[in-house]
Design an enzyme around this catalytic site. Structure first.
Site, PDB file in Angstrom:
ATOM      1  N   GLY A   1       0.815  -1.209   0.000  1.00 58.14           N
ATOM      2  CA  GLY A   1       0.000   0.000   0.000  1.00 58.14           C
ATOM      3  C   GLY A   1       0.852   1.265   0.000  1.00 58.14           C
ATOM      4  O   GLY A   1       0.521   2.249  -0.656  1.00 58.14           O
TER       5      GLY A   1
ATOM      6  N   CYS B   1       1.830   1.840  12.402  1.00 57.57           N
ATOM      7  CA  CYS B   1       3.115   2.413  12.016  1.00 57.57           C
ATOM      8  C   CYS B   1       3.580   3.480  12.986  1.00 57.57           C
ATOM      9  O   CYS B   1       4.736   3.840  13.002  1.00 57.57           O
ATOM     10  CB  CYS B   1       3.011   3.026  10.621  1.00 57.57           C
ATOM     11  SG  CYS B   1       2.098   2.017   9.483  1.00 57.57           S
TER      12      CYS B   1
END
Ligand SMILES: Cc1ncc(COP(=O)(O)O)c(C=O)c1O
Length: 397
Positions: free
Chosen positions: A71, A336
């Site tokens: 992605g 993340c």
């Protein structure tokens, strides 16, 4: 008992995808660009996967699927691929709740002189389409808005936003439409997405969010949309992504996409039921406030913030650690960012205070999640919170 509730971070690769990958690794290991039999067979594997991924989002032309490493690369290809088509800096528009895979390339463009508008969101994390209308300029070349927000689950009004971006706006000295990209990494495979009816030019997706392997993703590029590649090489992937394709991984992605399409109609309502059950189970917990939009939200996504978060003794991260000790895997926001303790930029953009933005919690459900998992998680969650915030619990007695 161990319960994984972090399916927005990644999903376990499904056995069917692993079997497909193993078959390609052992039997179809040729280079798909080679002209001989071994190459042809590998090319067939690649094209079969391309059709399956195209079908998942109802893309009429499989060649509109550009395979990437994930992605992040798909997002970078969308932003930088459009930007590279211009010799001089232009204007682009994103939302203030994008993933870093959008924010970082955009920041780089800003350094290079591009003008950027970041659309505000409301308290539920939604962009107002009228704000987009007002932000369009004569030199706007791209609008990018996340489909389903990874941290708070809000699903944006993508259809309205896409329509506004892509229609020529006479009277605003903008006689052409603007390209519209959406990062649909969290949405594809969880919500029905049909690019033939959705007003998007570019759409990012990722294999490992839909039970395919890590290391593959794709950018849908509507036929006719011009992009330049990010790096030079052999010109694979319609000239947009050079490098010999990782056929085993892409084959796994293809199988996962095919099965996601088949299971969508049963899996999405099942997830919504589980999601709502978890929200209901935790509704009476003092100091635990739902974030995002309760109505327009990703089917598998539950998120809160802790009212008592202070960053030192109590934060989303504290809760993640305590839940982990109890065998339950959850997240303190986008995966993340969860390595370091700083207020969530998403919650800040939604108007939360610095303190509140340290208290974000995310529980995301998936194929293996059961009602029993949900009920047990709620029990453990309450026990952990009670231990961490005894005064709050006492105060509500
Ligand atoms: C909304 C969104 N965009 C992009 C990405 C990056 O995808 P990948 O991990 O495949 O690089 C993620 C991953 O968490 C995401 O949630």
């Amino acid at each position: 008992m161990q319960i994984y509730l972090d399916y927005s971070a990644t999903t376990p690769t499904r056995p069917e995808a692993i079997a497909a990958m193993q078959a390609v690794l052992t039997q179809e290991w040729g280079n798909p660009s080679s002209l001989h039999e071994w190459g042809n067979r590998a090319a067939m594997v690649l094209e079969e996967a391309r059709v399956k991924v195209a079908d998942l989002i109802n893309a009429a032309n499989p060649e509109s699927i550009i395979f990437t490493s994930g992605g992040t690369e798909a997002d970078n290809l969308a932003i930088m691929g459009v930007a590279r088509c211009y010799d001089v800096p232009q204007h682009l528009i994103i939302s203030s709740v994008e993933h870093s895979a959008i924010n970082e390339p955009v920041r780089l463009l800003e350094k290079w002189g591009w003008e950027v508008t970041r659309l505000d969101v409301d308290g539920k994390g939604s962009v107002n389409p009228l704000d987009l209308k007002a932000a369009l300029r004569h030199n706007t070349v791209l609008v990018s808005v996340i489909y389903g927000q990874s941290e708070v689950g809000t699903v944006q009004p993508i259809e309205e936003l896409g329509k506004i971006a892509r229609s020529p706006m006479v009277g605003r000295s903008l006689s052409h439409g603007v390209l519209f990209h959406t990062d649909a990494v969290q949405a594809v495979g969880r919500l029905p997405i049909d690019v033939q009816n959705l007003p998007v030019d570019l759409l990012s997706l990722s294999s490992h969010k839909l039970y395919g392997p890590l290391g593959a993703g794709a950018l849908y590029v509507r036929p006719g949309v011009e992009l330049l590649p990010l790096f030079g090489g052999g010109g694979q992937e319609m000239g947009l992504r050079s490098g010999t394709q990782a056929t085993p991984i892409i084959a796994g992605f293809g199988v996962a996409a095919e099965l996601a399409a088949q299971e969508l109609a049963s899996e999405t309502p099942r997830l919504i039921k589980l999601r709502d059950r978890l929200f209901a189970n935790l509704a009476d917990v003092p100091g635990l406030i739902p974030t995002g939009d309760r109505d327009r939200r990703l089917p598998h996504h539950v998120s809160f913030y802790l009212e008592q978060a202070d960053g030192e003794k109590l934060s989303g991260k504290t809760l993640v650690r305590q839940m982990n000790l109890a065998g339950i895997g959850i997240s303190a926001g986008a995966a993340c960012h969860s390595g370091k303790l700083s207020p969530s930029p998403i919650l800040l953009a939604m108007g939360y205070s610095q303190k509140a933005a340290l208290g974000g919690i995310r529980l995301t459900l998936g194929r293996d999640t059961t009602e029993a998992d949900i009920d047990w998680t709620a029990i453990v969650f309450k026990q952990v919170l009670q231990r961490l915030t005894p005064d709050l619990f006492l105060a509500t007695r």
